[in-house]
Write a protein that holds these residues in place. Structure first.
Motif, PDB file in Angstrom:
ATOM      1  N   ALA A 271       0.818  -1.213   0.000  1.00 50.43           N
ATOM      2  CA  ALA A 271       0.000   0.000   0.000  1.00 50.43           C
ATOM      3  C   ALA A 271       0.855   1.268   0.000  1.00 50.43           C
ATOM      4  O   ALA A 271       0.596   2.203  -0.780  1.00 50.43           O
ATOM      5  CB  ALA A 271      -0.926  -0.012   1.213  1.00 50.43           C
ATOM      6  N   LEU A 272       1.860   1.335   0.862  1.00 53.23           N
ATOM      7  CA  LEU A 272       2.652   2.571   0.973  1.00 53.23           C
ATOM      8  C   LEU A 272       3.369   2.919  -0.330  1.00 53.23           C
ATOM      9  O   LEU A 272       3.291   4.074  -0.796  1.00 53.23           O
ATOM     10  CB  LEU A 272       3.641   2.442   2.125  1.00 53.23           C
ATOM     11  N   PRO A 273       4.097   1.995  -0.973  1.00 50.29           N
ATOM     12  CA  PRO A 273       4.735   2.357  -2.254  1.00 50.29           C
ATOM     13  C   PRO A 273       3.727   2.794  -3.314  1.00 50.29           C
ATOM     14  O   PRO A 273       4.006   3.714  -4.104  1.00 50.29           O
ATOM     15  CB  PRO A 273       5.449   1.069  -2.671  1.00 50.29           C
ATOM     16  N   ALA A 274       2.551   2.174  -3.356  1.00 51.23           N
ATOM     17  CA  ALA A 274       1.549   2.563  -4.357  1.00 51.23           C
ATOM     18  C   ALA A 274       1.050   3.975  -4.113  1.00 51.23           C
ATOM     19  O   ALA A 274       0.856   4.758  -5.062  1.00 51.23           O
ATOM     20  CB  ALA A 274       0.384   1.580  -4.326  1.00 51.23           C
ATOM     21  N   VAL A 275       0.822   4.334  -2.855  1.00 48.24           N
ATOM     22  CA  VAL A 275       0.375   5.687  -2.535  1.00 48.24           C
ATOM     23  C   VAL A 275       1.450   6.699  -2.904  1.00 48.24           C
ATOM     24  O   VAL A 275       1.166   7.778  -3.472  1.00 48.24           O
ATOM     25  CB  VAL A 275       0.009   5.792  -1.039  1.00 48.24           C
ATOM     26  N   LEU A 276       2.709   6.384  -2.625  1.00 49.35           N
ATOM     27  CA  LEU A 276       3.798   7.314  -2.940  1.00 49.35           C
ATOM     28  C   LEU A 276       3.968   7.476  -4.451  1.00 49.35           C
ATOM     29  O   LEU A 276       4.259   8.583  -4.937  1.00 49.35           O
ATOM     30  CB  LEU A 276       5.094   6.812  -2.305  1.00 49.35           C
ATOM     31  N   ARG A 277       3.773   6.410  -5.210  1.00 46.63           N
ATOM     32  CA  ARG A 277       3.918   6.503  -6.671  1.00 46.63           C
ATOM     33  C   ARG A 277       2.793   7.349  -7.282  1.00 46.63           C
ATOM     34  O   ARG A 277       3.008   8.136  -8.193  1.00 46.63           O
ATOM     35  CB  ARG A 277       3.915   5.117  -7.294  1.00 46.63           C
ATOM     36  N   ALA A 278       1.572   7.153  -6.778  1.00 49.75           N
ATOM     37  CA  ALA A 278       0.436   7.880  -7.342  1.00 49.75           C
ATOM     38  C   ALA A 278       0.527   9.373  -7.023  1.00 49.75           C
ATOM     39  O   ALA A 278       0.249  10.225  -7.876  1.00 49.75           O
ATOM     40  CB  ALA A 278      -0.875   7.299  -6.810  1.00 49.75           C
ATOM     41  N   GLY A 279       0.918   9.690  -5.813  1.00 56.38           N
ATOM     42  CA  GLY A 279       1.166  11.072  -5.409  1.00 56.38           C
ATOM     43  C   GLY A 279       0.056  12.039  -5.757  1.00 56.38           C
ATOM     44  O   GLY A 279      -1.127  11.782  -5.537  1.00 56.38           O
ATOM     45  N   PRO A 280       0.432  13.158  -6.391  1.00 52.91           N
ATOM     46  CA  PRO A 280      -0.555  14.210  -6.675  1.00 52.91           C
ATOM     47  C   PRO A 280      -1.596  13.815  -7.712  1.00 52.91           C
ATOM     48  O   PRO A 280      -2.583  14.523  -7.899  1.00 52.91           O
ATOM     49  CB  PRO A 280       0.303  15.374  -7.203  1.00 52.91           C
ATOM     50  N   GLY A 281      -1.400  12.712  -8.391  1.00 48.27           N
ATOM     51  CA  GLY A 281      -2.349  12.314  -9.414  1.00 48.27           C
ATOM     52  C   GLY A 281      -3.696  11.919  -8.862  1.00 48.27           C
ATOM     53  O   GLY A 281      -4.691  11.870  -9.602  1.00 48.27           O
ATOM     54  N   MET A 282      -3.778  11.597  -7.578  1.00 48.62           N
ATOM     55  CA  MET A 282      -5.054  11.220  -6.975  1.00 48.62           C
ATOM     56  C   MET A 282      -5.905  12.446  -6.723  1.00 48.62           C
ATOM     57  O   MET A 282      -5.406  13.575  -6.662  1.00 48.62           O
ATOM     58  CB  MET A 282      -4.793  10.455  -5.666  1.00 48.62           C
ATOM     59  N   ALA A 283      -7.190  12.233  -6.539  1.00 48.52           N
ATOM     60  CA  ALA A 283      -8.112  13.355  -6.342  1.00 48.52           C
ATOM     61  C   ALA A 283      -7.785  14.100  -5.055  1.00 48.52           C
ATOM     62  O   ALA A 283      -7.716  15.343  -5.041  1.00 48.52           O
ATOM     63  CB  ALA A 283      -9.558  12.842  -6.336  1.00 48.52           C
ATOM     64  N   PHE A 284      -7.612  13.401  -4.014  1.00 48.59           N
ATOM     65  CA  PHE A 284      -7.284  14.001  -2.706  1.00 48.59           C
ATOM     66  C   PHE A 284      -6.165  13.180  -2.053  1.00 48.59           C
ATOM     67  O   PHE A 284      -6.418  12.326  -1.198  1.00 48.59           O
ATOM     68  CB  PHE A 284      -8.515  14.039  -1.793  1.00 48.59           C
ATOM     69  N   PRO A 285      -4.937  13.388  -2.470  1.00 39.60           N
ATOM     70  CA  PRO A 285      -3.837  12.567  -1.950  1.00 39.60           C
ATOM     71  C   PRO A 285      -3.659  12.671  -0.435  1.00 39.60           C
ATOM     72  O   PRO A 285      -3.270  11.703   0.220  1.00 39.60           O
ATOM     73  CB  PRO A 285      -2.603  13.086  -2.694  1.00 39.60           C
ATOM     74  N   ALA A 286      -3.916  13.847   0.113  1.00 37.60           N
ATOM     75  CA  ALA A 286      -3.761  13.997   1.562  1.00 37.60           C
ATOM     76  C   ALA A 286      -4.759  13.115   2.310  1.00 37.60           C
ATOM     77  O   ALA A 286      -4.434  12.552   3.370  1.00 37.60           O
ATOM     78  CB  ALA A 286      -3.951  15.463   1.959  1.00 37.60           C
ATOM     79  N   VAL A 287      -5.957  12.975   1.773  1.00 40.50           N
ATOM     80  CA  VAL A 287      -6.961  12.116   2.411  1.00 40.50           C
ATOM     81  C   VAL A 287      -6.508  10.660   2.374  1.00 40.50           C
ATOM     82  O   VAL A 287      -6.634   9.922   3.362  1.00 40.50           O
ATOM     83  CB  VAL A 287      -8.323  12.290   1.715  1.00 40.50           C
ATOM     84  N   VAL A 288      -5.974  10.231   1.226  1.00 42.19           N
ATOM     85  CA  VAL A 288      -5.498   8.849   1.096  1.00 42.19           C
ATOM     86  C   VAL A 288      -4.335   8.603   2.060  1.00 42.19           C
ATOM     87  O   VAL A 288      -4.271   7.565   2.734  1.00 42.19           O
ATOM     88  CB  VAL A 288      -5.076   8.567  -0.351  1.00 42.19           C
ATOM     89  N   ALA A 289      -3.411   9.573   2.158  1.00 37.01           N
ATOM     90  CA  ALA A 289      -2.268   9.420   3.065  1.00 37.01           C
ATOM     91  C   ALA A 289      -2.729   9.398   4.522  1.00 37.01           C
ATOM     92  O   ALA A 289      -2.231   8.600   5.336  1.00 37.01           O
ATOM     93  CB  ALA A 289      -1.275  10.555   2.841  1.00 37.01           C
ATOM     94  N   ALA A 290      -3.699  10.272   4.839  1.00 32.93           N
ATOM     95  CA  ALA A 290      -4.208  10.279   6.209  1.00 32.93           C
ATOM     96  C   ALA A 290      -4.914   8.963   6.541  1.00 32.93           C
ATOM     97  O   ALA A 290      -4.781   8.436   7.647  1.00 32.93           O
ATOM     98  CB  ALA A 290      -5.170  11.459   6.399  1.00 32.93           C
ATOM     99  N   GLY A 291      -5.659   8.431   5.580  1.00 33.25           N
ATOM    100  CA  GLY A 291      -6.307   7.139   5.793  1.00 33.25           C
ATOM    101  C   GLY A 291      -5.293   6.031   6.028  1.00 33.25           C
ATOM    102  O   GLY A 291      -5.487   5.150   6.878  1.00 33.25           O
TER     103      GLY A 291
END
Length: 398
Positions: free
Chosen positions: A63-83
């Motif tokens: 999960a962590l590497p996938a979130v870091l790779r997607a980065g700003p491309g997600m709609a709300f990256p801060a929400v995903v990181a906080a989750g």
């Protein structure tokens, strides 16, 4: 309580059957032996560690590497990181509780994880709906497993159903309703749910099986131990009976051959002693509470039948004592009663860690009792001063 011939018994207890032992049943574990619970806890502990390792590995390595790779491309990256961070904290808290043998608070943590589920799906956006950046698809079910550990399996199924409902709602809201997208969503939900359910159910089944097998083994060993103890007790009683019978046979043989005079006090004392020991030996096999008092009553009853007024006073309740200890406490008193004249007072003072038995009788001409003690669990003292004879046995818990 006083008998017609003068025996007084104070603070004694009425004889009553001993309670039947509880038997462990398969319908519950309340009566299972401690050994069974220990084995079951060991099996459950191994499954807990496995579940924690799987959840931590998935969250950190996938999960962590996938979130870091997607980065700003997600709609709300801060929400995903906080989750991701909230889920990690929930996992650490639940894992610590499980490793310490406890259970995490299922309700609040389950609600928190479902909130993270909805937030991450929304934060990842339509572009990453079926991507590993939307890490709740595959990894969140393992955290459901941790917070619901050892709860009913229906709780886990309800959580997974809610998880699937959130995923289906996202698919519909993002318009990914093509047959291929719906099939992909169904396979995601199915594939990421079956393995946690299998681990959850399998761990519970293995724990229950381990408990049952350990309980069966403990019951088998207990039966074997009881059989061994019963055989040892039977052997000891046979040896004791042979000794007592031999004494009685010598007295009877002497009387039959004319070598012993029934009027001789020494002969009468030997006969009374043999009868008292035989009577006490029979009393040993009675299944009654306060076995020591029961055996002393048997000896006192025989002395009373031979015309000796005797008071039996009991203070306190003796603890459960092995047969050897009871013999050590009662035998010297039985021998002293056999030679007593005039009257006798037998006193038993008992506590949880000590039992003292004393006999006081008038002094008279005749053989004295040997003084023993100090080399075994039961001390034996005997004194006389020309007016009374005092015999005492004492046992202390070590």
């Amino acid at each position: 309580m006083a008998s017609e011939s003068g025996t007084a018994v104070t603070a004694s207890h009425a004889l009553r059957p001993l309670p039947r032992p509880r038997v462990a049943t398969r319908s519950g574990t309340a009566t299972a032996p401690p050994e069974a619970h220990a084995v079951a806890d060991a099996s459950d502990g191994g499954a807990r560690i496995a579940a924690i390792v799987i959840a931590a590995t998935w969250h950190l390595a996938v999960a962590l590497p996938a979130v870091l790779r997607a980065g700003p491309g997600m709609a709300f990256p801060a929400v995903v990181a906080a989750g991701w961070l909230v889920t990690a904290l929930v996992g650490v808290g639940a894992g610590v509780r499980l490793l310490r043998g406890g259970l995490p608070p299922a309700g609040p943590l389950a609600v928190a994880l479902l909130g993270v589920d909805a937030a991450v799906v929304a934060g990842a956006g339509e572009r990453f709906l079926f991507s590993t950046a939307n890490w709740v698809w595959g990894g969140l079910a393992w955290f459901f497993l941790l917070v619901l550990w050892r709860r009913p399996v229906r709780w886990l199924l309800l959580m997974l159903a809610a998880h699937g409902t959130i995923a289906l709602a996202a698919v519909v809201l993002y318009g990914a309703t093509a047959p291929a997208d719906l099939s992909r969503a169904a396979m995601y939900v199915y594939g990421t749910s079956t393995l946690p359910v299998a681990v959850f159910v399998g761990a519970a089944a293995l724990t229950a099986q381990a408990r049952d097998r350990a309980a069966t083994a403990a019951a088998t060993l207990a039966v074997a131990a009881e059989q061994e103890a019963a055989e040892r007790a039977r052997t000891e009683r046979q040896a004791r009976l042979a000794l007592v019978s031999g004494t009685a046979e010598e007295v009877l043989a002497g009387l039959a051959a004319g070598d012993a005079d029934p009027a001789d006090p020494a002969v009468r004392r030997r006969a009374v002693l043999a009868a008292a020991r035989l009577r006490r030996l029979i009393a040993e096999s009675d299944d009654v509470p306060d076995a020591l008092l029961h055996e002393l009553r048997a000896a006192a009853d025989l002395a009373e039948r031979n015309g000796l007024p005797i008071d039996l006073v009991s203070v306190g309740t003796p603890p459960e004592l092995p047969v050897q200890i009871r013999r050590g406490l009662a035998d010297p008193l039985t021998a002293a009663l056999a030679g007593a004249e005039g009257w006798a007072r037998l006193t038993v003072v008992a506590g949880p860690d000590e039992v003292v038995v004393s006999l006081v009788t008038p002094d008279h001409d005749g053989p004295d009792e040997p003084v023993t003690g100090g080399d075994g669990p039961v001390e034996h003292l005997h004194e006389r001063d020309g007016e009374i004879r005092w015999t005492q046995t004492r046992w202390r818990r070590t």
